[in-house]
Design a protein around this motif. Structure first.
Motif, PDB file in Angstrom:
ATOM      1  N   SER A 195      36.942  30.305  46.801  1.00  0.00           N
ATOM      2  CA  SER A 195      36.761  31.088  48.013  1.00  0.00           C
ATOM      3  C   SER A 195      37.556  32.381  47.929  1.00  0.00           C
ATOM      4  O   SER A 195      38.524  32.483  47.173  1.00  0.00           O
ATOM      5  N   PRO A 198      36.446  37.800  52.146  1.00  0.00           N
ATOM      6  CA  PRO A 198      35.381  38.793  51.969  1.00  0.00           C
ATOM      7  C   PRO A 198      35.724  40.141  52.591  1.00  0.00           C
ATOM      8  O   PRO A 198      36.335  40.211  53.664  1.00  0.00           O
ATOM      9  N   LEU A 316      31.186  34.660  43.386  1.00  0.00           N
ATOM     10  CA  LEU A 316      31.666  35.178  44.665  1.00  0.00           C
ATOM     11  C   LEU A 316      31.540  36.692  44.760  1.00  0.00           C
ATOM     12  O   LEU A 316      31.253  37.231  45.830  1.00  0.00           O
ATOM     13  N   LEU A 319      27.906  37.474  45.623  1.00  0.00           N
ATOM     14  CA  LEU A 319      27.595  37.162  47.019  1.00  0.00           C
ATOM     15  C   LEU A 319      28.292  38.126  47.975  1.00  0.00           C
ATOM     16  O   LEU A 319      27.736  38.502  49.005  1.00  0.00           O
ATOM     17  N   GLU A 320      29.508  38.518  47.623  1.00  0.00           N
ATOM     18  CA  GLU A 320      30.285  39.398  48.494  1.00  0.00           C
ATOM     19  C   GLU A 320      29.559  40.725  48.724  1.00  0.00           C
ATOM     20  O   GLU A 320      29.599  41.285  49.824  1.00  0.00           O
ATOM     21  N   ARG A 378      25.221  36.615  51.025  1.00  0.00           N
ATOM     22  CA  ARG A 378      26.394  37.106  51.752  1.00  0.00           C
ATOM     23  C   ARG A 378      26.707  36.198  52.940  1.00  0.00           C
ATOM     24  O   ARG A 378      27.867  35.852  53.198  1.00  0.00           O
ATOM     25  N   LEU A 381      28.216  32.985  51.731  1.00  0.00           N
ATOM     26  CA  LEU A 381      29.620  33.210  51.381  1.00  0.00           C
ATOM     27  C   LEU A 381      30.502  33.149  52.618  1.00  0.00           C
ATOM     28  O   LEU A 381      31.532  32.465  52.636  1.00  0.00           O
ATOM     29  N   TYR A 385      32.364  29.978  51.657  1.00  0.00           N
ATOM     30  CA  TYR A 385      33.309  30.334  50.600  1.00  0.00           C
ATOM     31  C   TYR A 385      34.375  31.319  51.069  1.00  0.00           C
ATOM     32  O   TYR A 385      34.830  32.167  50.307  1.00  0.00           O
TER      33      TYR A 385
END
Length: 399
Positions: A195, A198, A316, A319-320, A378, A381, A385
């Protein structure tokens, strides 16, 4: 609450972005007292105190990288005594409530045992990021019947037994751990995923300055791979996929990374000189993030021989910044299955370059649909996450 975190990462910094630093900043922001014990060079001070954390240096050569495996293995075995010595010398008056550590390595058992003996009320929490020695067996680094495997398997079992709780990266990790270690009680194993914290995000905008800086084409979709280029990533298969797609005129492949297998990729690139592919050895985290933000599809590669369910944290970053993924992996990890089930990516097995090419074709055929997939990633996430979620999972046991 007093928290101690053990790491072999000599470059670890609480200010950097990453799965451990982001999580530990969450602990600090919640008012906990943090102590980090890490490897450091002889030039670094033994103790560094900041307003929110204390950093202790265990002085020895960095263990990062995959080269000199024998020396690295010996050094890893010797590290426990040095960690205990530094903790005794500097932290003997601190009562710890939470002991945090991650695999790799599996050789922290004696350190955990010492800390538990001095802090019997404490919670020991393992962040399981690597299942060793089985991953080495999968890659034919040594046999499952040899003395080396027997030795490290004993270390692995010892670490699992000492851990009050084990946080796994995904459901497949939980299932694998319990099925291959029947002595572990299921109630001590849970999902505590990779994780991050973000960044604020509204709409992804391409940074044409950064694209021009690295000579990247700005008029075509960019498929990016960023991360380690070693044995686990199956670099030979990555090259096979690039070979099959090197004459495409509808997209651009960008590979950023370093590792034990980087030279193989570089040799291929220098020989073939493909017009739609760029290989960059390394970028700073800030520069890399800007490039990812300006890319269109994220790539993940894992060697098809793996029987353990890896879950690479490079996911990550993709996705971010709201870009969909193509995961080319073994059939045991669930990173591709989770992506497909939640609508943010496609999966193929990493021994079938034709299937990889078909995934690329599907993504490029419907670019507006791919952008929607990225937005779903996103959102996934944010919901699953984020470090706040992982922090809550861990601290739920510290009451």
């Amino acid at each position: 609450m007093n928290v101690i975190f053990l790491t072999l990462d000599s470059q670890f910094s609480i200010s950097q972005r990453g799965i451990y630093s982001d999580l530990l900043r969450q602990f600090i922001s919640k008012g906990h007292s943090l102590h980090v014990v890490k490897i450091a060079s002889k030039e670094e001070p033994e103790v560094i105190k900041t307003e929110n954390a204390t950093f202790l240096s265990v002085r020895m050569q960095s263990l990062s990288g995959e080269k000199r495996l024998i020396k690295k293995g010996i050094a890893t075995l010797l590290i426990e005594k040095k960690f205990i010595r530094v903790i005794k010398k500097t932290l003997s008056d601190v009562n710890f409530d939470l002991i945090l550590y991650a695999t790799p390595p599996i050789t922290f058992a004696k350190v955990i045992h010492y800390l538990k003996s001095q802090n019997p009320h404490s919670i020991s929490y393992l962040l399981l990021k690597d299942i060793f020695p089985q991953n080495a067996v999968d890659l034919n680094l040594f046999s499952s019947r040899g003395l080396i495997h027997w030795f490290f398997r004993r270390k692995e079992i010892s670490l699992y037994r000492l851990s009050d709780f084990i946080g796994c990266m995904s459901p497949a990790n939980v299932d694998y751990l319990l099925s291959h270690n029947p002595y572990i009680k299921s109630e001590k194993v849970e999902i505590a995923p990779n994780s991050i914290e973000p960044i604020n995000y509204s709409e992804r905008m391409k940074d044409y300055v950064i694209l021009n800086k690295y000579g990247l084409q700005i008029d075509k979709p960019i498929l990016i791979y960023g991360g380690n280029l070693g044995l686990p990533q199956g670099v030979e298969f990555l090259i096979e996929c690039l070979e099959k797609n090197k004459k495409r005129k509808d997209c651009y492949f960008l590979i950023i990374g370093d590792g034990a297998k980087y030279s193989i990729l570089e040799d291929w690139f220098m020989k073939e000189k493909p017009q739609n592919i760029r290989v960059i050895k390394k970028l700073s985290k800030d520069e890399y993030d800007k490039v990812v933000q300006s890319s269109d599809i994220g790539l993940i590669f894992l060697d098809h021989r793996f029987t353990i369910p890896n879950y690479p944290s490079r996911l990550l970053s993709y996705l971010e910044y709201g870009i969909p993924i193509i995961a080319a992996t073994d059939s045991n990890t669930d990173i591709g299955r989770v992506a497909e089930e939640n609508g943010y990516g496609l999966w193929c097995e990493s021994n079938n370059s034709e299937a990889f090419t078909e995934c690329v074709n599907r993504m490029l055929k419907d670019l507006p649909g791919s952008k929607i997939m990225g937005l779903k990633g996103r959102k996934y996430l944010e919901n699953n996450y984020s470090v706040e979620k992982t922090y809550n999972i861990i601290t739920s046991h510290c009451v």
